[in-house]
Write a protein that holds these residues in place. Structure first.
Motif, PDB file in Angstrom:
ATOM      1  N   ALA A  78       0.792  -1.228   0.000  1.00 13.91           N
ATOM      2  CA  ALA A  78       0.000   0.000   0.000  1.00 13.91           C
ATOM      3  C   ALA A  78       0.828   1.284   0.000  1.00 13.91           C
ATOM      4  O   ALA A  78       0.641   2.151  -0.853  1.00 13.91           O
ATOM      5  N   SER A  79       1.754   1.413   0.940  1.00 12.31           N
ATOM      6  CA  SER A  79       2.532   2.649   1.035  1.00 12.31           C
ATOM      7  C   SER A  79       3.304   2.901  -0.254  1.00 12.31           C
ATOM      8  O   SER A  79       3.469   4.041  -0.683  1.00 12.31           O
ATOM      9  N   GLY A  91      -6.425   6.360   4.025  1.00  7.71           N
ATOM     10  CA  GLY A  91      -7.788   5.979   4.374  1.00  7.71           C
ATOM     11  C   GLY A  91      -8.639   5.654   3.164  1.00  7.71           C
ATOM     12  O   GLY A  91      -9.726   5.097   3.291  1.00  7.71           O
ATOM     13  N   THR A  92      -8.156   6.043   1.995  1.00 11.77           N
ATOM     14  CA  THR A  92      -8.848   5.704   0.751  1.00 11.77           C
ATOM     15  C   THR A  92      -8.323   4.389   0.197  1.00 11.77           C
ATOM     16  O   THR A  92      -9.091   3.518  -0.183  1.00 11.77           O
ATOM     17  N   LEU A  93      -6.996   4.276   0.179  1.00  8.25           N
ATOM     18  CA  LEU A  93      -6.385   3.141  -0.512  1.00  8.25           C
ATOM     19  C   LEU A  93      -6.590   1.813   0.198  1.00  8.25           C
ATOM     20  O   LEU A  93      -6.899   0.809  -0.450  1.00  8.25           O
ATOM     21  N   TYR A  94      -6.421   1.794   1.512  1.00  9.41           N
ATOM     22  CA  TYR A  94      -6.527   0.513   2.209  1.00  9.41           C
ATOM     23  C   TYR A  94      -7.896  -0.129   2.024  1.00  9.41           C
ATOM     24  O   TYR A  94      -7.971  -1.308   1.635  1.00  9.41           O
ATOM     25  N   PRO A  95      -8.996   0.605   2.265  1.00 12.70           N
ATOM     26  CA  PRO A  95     -10.301  -0.022   2.004  1.00 12.70           C
ATOM     27  C   PRO A  95     -10.487  -0.388   0.536  1.00 12.70           C
ATOM     28  O   PRO A  95     -11.110  -1.395   0.229  1.00 12.70           O
ATOM     29  N   LEU A  96      -9.945   0.408  -0.350  1.00 11.06           N
ATOM     30  CA  LEU A  96     -10.068   0.141  -1.779  1.00 11.06           C
ATOM     31  C   LEU A  96      -9.390  -1.183  -2.134  1.00 11.06           C
ATOM     32  O   LEU A  96      -9.947  -2.009  -2.857  1.00 11.06           O
TER      33      LEU A  96
END
Lengths: 117, 117
Positions: free
Chosen positions: A30-31, A47-52
């Motif tokens: 992710a990072s 907070g957008t990418l992880y759930p995505l």
DNA sequence: GGATAGTACTTTGTATTGCAAAGTACCGTG
DNA sequence: CACGGTACTTTGCAATACAAAGTACTATCC
């Protein structure tokens, strides 16, 4: 509504596509994706990418494996599944259609400006 | 998540931009915009467009006047304000940036494919 | 070996907004 | 005056981007 807000609106909906594109170039965590997207001038928040990523995984487009980090906690490396590759192929068509539609509108607009001036 | 859902996600955020582009080509009323957008293969629903036009009006980007219809109820013709025109100008830049970013990602992806095969 | 800093993943709460569906209203025709 | 067509409005729901706070692992410094 300000220009920044609108730009962020324009980014919306492109995110899944761009994330899949990134992963098509190679597995990533992710990072790392956030950093690479930033380099391509596409800002995306944690907070957008992880759930995505979780959504895409639940849809069977991605899978992940844990890998140890040389420094810090272990990383969750995501990679495209076969189904994800096929999906990305369709999305590329959609992108080109959208691009064509918008640029068609843009062109008529530009022509009109030319006629006026 | 299916391909249709995703395509609709990709359209999201482009709508304001495309509506403003349409209005740059001439004043129009809501139903007319829906028809024109459909011709450009950009589907937009009534329940989406009407609130969107109201938002853009409240932000001072649009204004409207009532005009009688040759048949049916009067129409609300929207037109760009000066502020709307300036805003659209900035949005065009944003669009080109986004286009460039995505196509840059796409290109590396294609190159990679070429290398692999 | 405890405190601190850095990295990475997760969760929660809020606001926005696209959409479907139902509602309101105006007009011409028969 | 009922009906069909056109047009605008409202309501409720679901999705989701984001900010912010939280959890947890590792290495370093004293």
């Amino acid at each position: 509504m300000n220009i920044e807000n609108m730009k962020s609106q324009m980014r919306k909906g492109m995110l899944e596509f761009c994330v899949l594109l990134q992963l098509a170039k190679g597995d990533a965590y992710a990072s790392e994706i956030i950093t690479k997207m930033k380099e391509a001038h596409l800002i995306v928040m944690e907070g957008t990418l992880y759930p995505l990523l979780t959504r895409l995984k639940n849809d069977g487009l991605l899978c992940y494996r844990w890998e140890e980090s040389p420094s810090g906690p272990p990383r969750k490396y995501y990679s495209l599944t076969q189904s994800g590759r096929e999906f990305l192929f369709h999305l590329e068509s959609s992108w080109h259609e959208l691009e064509k539609s918008v640029n068609h509108l843009l062109q008529s607009h530009d022509n009109q400006n030319t006629e006026i001036q």
